[in-house]
Design a protein around this motif. Sequence first.
Motif, PDB file in Angstrom:
ATOM      1  N   GLN A  99       3.984  -0.141   7.652  1.00  0.00           N
ATOM      2  CA  GLN A  99       3.679   0.126   6.253  1.00  0.00           C
ATOM      3  C   GLN A  99       3.250   1.590   6.108  1.00  0.00           C
ATOM      4  O   GLN A  99       2.537   2.120   6.958  1.00  0.00           O
ATOM      5  N   THR A 100       3.679   2.239   5.035  1.00  0.00           N
ATOM      6  CA  THR A 100       3.354   3.644   4.838  1.00  0.00           C
ATOM      7  C   THR A 100       1.903   3.826   4.410  1.00  0.00           C
ATOM      8  O   THR A 100       1.273   2.905   3.876  1.00  0.00           O
ATOM      9  N   PHE A 101       1.396   5.025   4.607  1.00  0.00           N
ATOM     10  CA  PHE A 101       0.058   5.383   4.135  1.00  0.00           C
ATOM     11  C   PHE A 101      -0.008   5.266   2.619  1.00  0.00           C
ATOM     12  O   PHE A 101      -1.032   4.823   2.069  1.00  0.00           O
ATOM     13  N   ARG A 102       1.067   5.623   1.929  1.00  0.00           N
ATOM     14  CA  ARG A 102       1.122   5.522   0.468  1.00  0.00           C
ATOM     15  C   ARG A 102       0.887   4.087   0.007  1.00  0.00           C
ATOM     16  O   ARG A 102       0.129   3.825  -0.919  1.00  0.00           O
ATOM     17  N   LYS A 103       1.552   3.146   0.665  1.00  0.00           N
ATOM     18  CA  LYS A 103       1.438   1.733   0.290  1.00  0.00           C
ATOM     19  C   LYS A 103      -0.001   1.233   0.483  1.00  0.00           C
ATOM     20  O   LYS A 103      -0.548   0.522  -0.382  1.00  0.00           O
ATOM     21  N   SER A 104      -0.627   1.607   1.576  1.00  0.00           N
ATOM     22  CA  SER A 104      -1.994   1.136   1.839  1.00  0.00           C
ATOM     23  C   SER A 104      -2.986   1.748   0.871  1.00  0.00           C
ATOM     24  O   SER A 104      -3.814   1.040   0.284  1.00  0.00           O
ATOM     25  N   ILE A 105      -2.911   3.058   0.693  1.00  0.00           N
ATOM     26  CA  ILE A 105      -3.895   3.729  -0.159  1.00  0.00           C
ATOM     27  C   ILE A 105      -3.723   3.311  -1.619  1.00  0.00           C
ATOM     28  O   ILE A 105      -4.689   3.192  -2.372  1.00  0.00           O
ATOM     29  N   ALA A 106      -2.454   3.057  -2.030  1.00  0.00           N
ATOM     30  CA  ALA A 106      -2.203   2.570  -3.390  1.00  0.00           C
ATOM     31  C   ALA A 106      -2.743   1.156  -3.561  1.00  0.00           C
ATOM     32  O   ALA A 106      -3.316   0.812  -4.602  1.00  0.00           O
TER      33      ALA A 106
END
Length: 556
Positions: free
Chosen positions: A462-469
């Motif tokens: 999973q991307t960092f974008r997906k987690s932080i979002a």
Amino acid sequence: MSKEKRYWMTKGTDSTIEAIVGPDDLETTSIEWNRRDFLRTAGFSLAAFMTACSKTPVNKAIPFLIQPEEVIPGKAYWYASTSHACGTGCGVLVKNRDSRPIKLEGNPDHPVSQGGLCLVCQASVIELYDSKRLLHPKLSGKEVSWNDLDKSVVRGLQKAREKGQQIVLLTETVTSPSTTYYIQNFLKKYSNAIHIEYDPISYSAILDAHEVNYGKRILPQYDFEKADMILSLDADFLGTWLSPTQFTKDYRKNRNLEAKHISKHIQVESRLSVSGAKADQRIVKSPADILQFAKDIERALSGKGGHGIASEIAKELKHYKGKSLVVSGVNDLAIQILVNRLNEALGNIGKTVHLKNPSFQKGGSDSAVAQLLTEMKAGKVGALLIAGVNPIYDLPEGEQFGELMKSIPVTVSFSAKNNETTELCNGVCPSPHYLESWSDDEFTAGVLSMTQPTIQGLDDTQTFRKSIAGWAGFGDDERNLVRNYWKKIYTTRKKGSQSFNRWWDNLVHDGFVNIKAKSLSIGRFTKGSLPKSEFNNGLTLMTYPSLQMLDGRHAE
């Protein structure tokens, strides 16, 4: 019979060592074999022969149950995308056969990389199939589901907020507009959170120098195509400095030996680099000498004297006023301020040095990292989320950083592989390879590059974008996180009158699209005072990235 061997050590001497373990009389001075030795040797040979002839496991090729109309087995398809292997955002064409990427080539239509592709990007397809990749999220060393990891991290973030401790996002330079948007939303939700960027190969002094001289911390665009004279102060712009693929393409355009005029290139450096090997004139100087050399050139340009080779170079630079370019790869604030002064005095700003359309490839701050270390020592950090970097390996204070991490309650690392930092984190989020993920990147102002998956994601990354979002309250999938962001703001950045769907389709198909650059207010030039340099006239150890390894992350 003697079982000892004799070896010559030096003239007139010999040495005796014990024989190796094996059949009696084998490789000794005697050529007589008995029946037992012969059978023992023959048995060993037969065993080796049978091992070599053993059958390999059968790998079955399973055909499509329902073959898609657009897929022909064995036929290659090409996808436009963007490489993230070297950090400069080269446009690539991905050769895909049977739903698997197998080869990368430069995208000739990309306005920045112009069809070029460095060897690190070309080799990066191999990492997609690396057996040592992280493929499942972990908590305290045990594999867990993303849902369990998210709950654990959110609980930790809430505890840090309740205690008044800082939540720190420590990342590499973020070039994705959509990721920046979700980070900003995360910072709004957690008011005690801050975002710090750093680059393993630091360009912080260049940005800091522009803040001193122009009031804005920016990394300018350098136009080597329009430079009739180039003075490089230890910047290997054809090898590893900043954006070598782009610079090489531009440099070659003004170095055509069949043309009436070619640019002149002077390289001042402490070691032989790729750029130094291509230079018309190469001058060897230490970093401390480079600082004094730049001062001498500035003095000669201002008419306050000067002598020797510095005076001669100053005269040549004056001759090419407005068509010259001075760059430096030394991460020293004093040297970079001098470089800005030289370009300003030569009238290069807006011609070969572009401040209003800067580069976003590097934006890290060394001073921000130093401040983070101070706050970690004081116990002010309650959660540390690390993405795309390995500070224990990257930073000069890496060992100290690792010891301080142990006292932070929540530590999470976003990484594709195990490294020194992930070993000390209580949460590990496996990051996907860029060939299996969505992303948008504005490496250069006015050019939006698209990264699209060319293979179905392997396992549970999973991307960092997906987690932080997700932690900020957004529940979309990877594609929609990017697409919905641009659907919201594309009217302010698009060129032309295309509908969003058409604009998006062109972006994905071509791998890039030209957009309106954000307006940037640049202050008037101020000379600024020179800070004390870190270099002295003694011995200086200069570390540098290699063409093959860059910052070393691909060796994990």
